[in-house]
Write a protein that holds these residues in place. Structure first.
Motif, short mmCIF file in Angstrom:
data_model
loop_
_atom_site.label_atom_id
_atom_site.label_comp_id
_atom_site.label_asym_id
_atom_site.label_seq_id
_atom_site.Cartn_x
_atom_site.Cartn_y
_atom_site.Cartn_z
N LEU A 1 -2.27 -3.12 -12.36
CA LEU A 1 -2.37 -4.57 -12.50
C LEU A 1 -3.78 -5.03 -12.11
CD1 LEU A 1 1.04 -5.50 -10.89
CD2 LEU A 1 0.49 -5.36 -13.33
N ALA A 2 -4.38 -5.83 -12.97
CA ALA A 2 -5.76 -6.30 -12.74
C ALA A 2 -5.89 -7.13 -11.47
CB ALA A 2 -6.24 -7.09 -13.95
N CYS A 3 -4.85 -7.87 -11.11
CA CYS A 3 -4.95 -8.74 -9.93
C CYS A 3 -4.76 -7.99 -8.62
CB CYS A 3 -3.94 -9.88 -10.04
SG CYS A 3 -2.24 -9.34 -10.22
N VAL A 4 -4.47 -6.71 -8.68
CA VAL A 4 -4.29 -5.89 -7.47
C VAL A 4 -5.56 -5.10 -7.19
CG1 VAL A 4 -2.98 -3.98 -6.47
CG2 VAL A 4 -1.79 -5.75 -7.77
N GLU A 5 -6.10 -5.33 -6.01
CA GLU A 5 -7.32 -4.63 -5.61
C GLU A 5 -7.04 -3.22 -5.09
OE1 GLU A 5 -10.59 -5.16 -2.12
OE2 GLU A 5 -10.22 -6.89 -3.38
#
Length: 119
Positions: free
Chosen positions: A70-74
């Protein structure tokens, strides 16, 4: 292209690099649109703590890789025991617990699929 599996960290790696983040605690057993929408609303940086659900559908590593994609997970931190001590030491600015909602969504999906098989 970034190998998202590099976002999966041990608790020690996370403690060294991620203090003061927002932590999203869930099972990530089956990703759903409501889960993804709520996760996107949390803001960045988001660290996903992936716990073991009572009756997992997917293997722990698979669940961690899904969260990492997921792009929003760093970063992703898989934890198989109580995450409390880790969360205290991490000192996040916000902790979002969605384990219960995640488990309920998975149970509803399983029931739905089973009902289709008997119809």
């Amino acid at each position: 292209m970034l190998d998202t599996r590099l976002k999966i960290l041990s608790t020690d790696q996370a403690l060294a690099a991620l203090k003061g983040c927002t932590v999203f605690v869930a099972y990530f057993d089956i990703l759903s649109v409501p889960l993804l929408r709520r996760l996107a609303e949390v803001g960045r940086p988001v660290v996903a703590v992936v716990l073991d659900p009572p009756n997992p559908v997917l293997a722990a590593r698979t669940r961690a890789e899904l969260a990492a994609a997921l792009a929003c997970v760093e970063a992703v931190v898989p934890i198989s025991e109580d995450p409390g001590p880790f969360l205290l030491e991490l000192e996040p600015v916000n902790i979002v617990h969605w384990e219960l909602e995640d488990a309920q969504r998975t149970a509803r999906l399983i029931e739905h699929v089973q009902s289709l098989q008997t119809a």
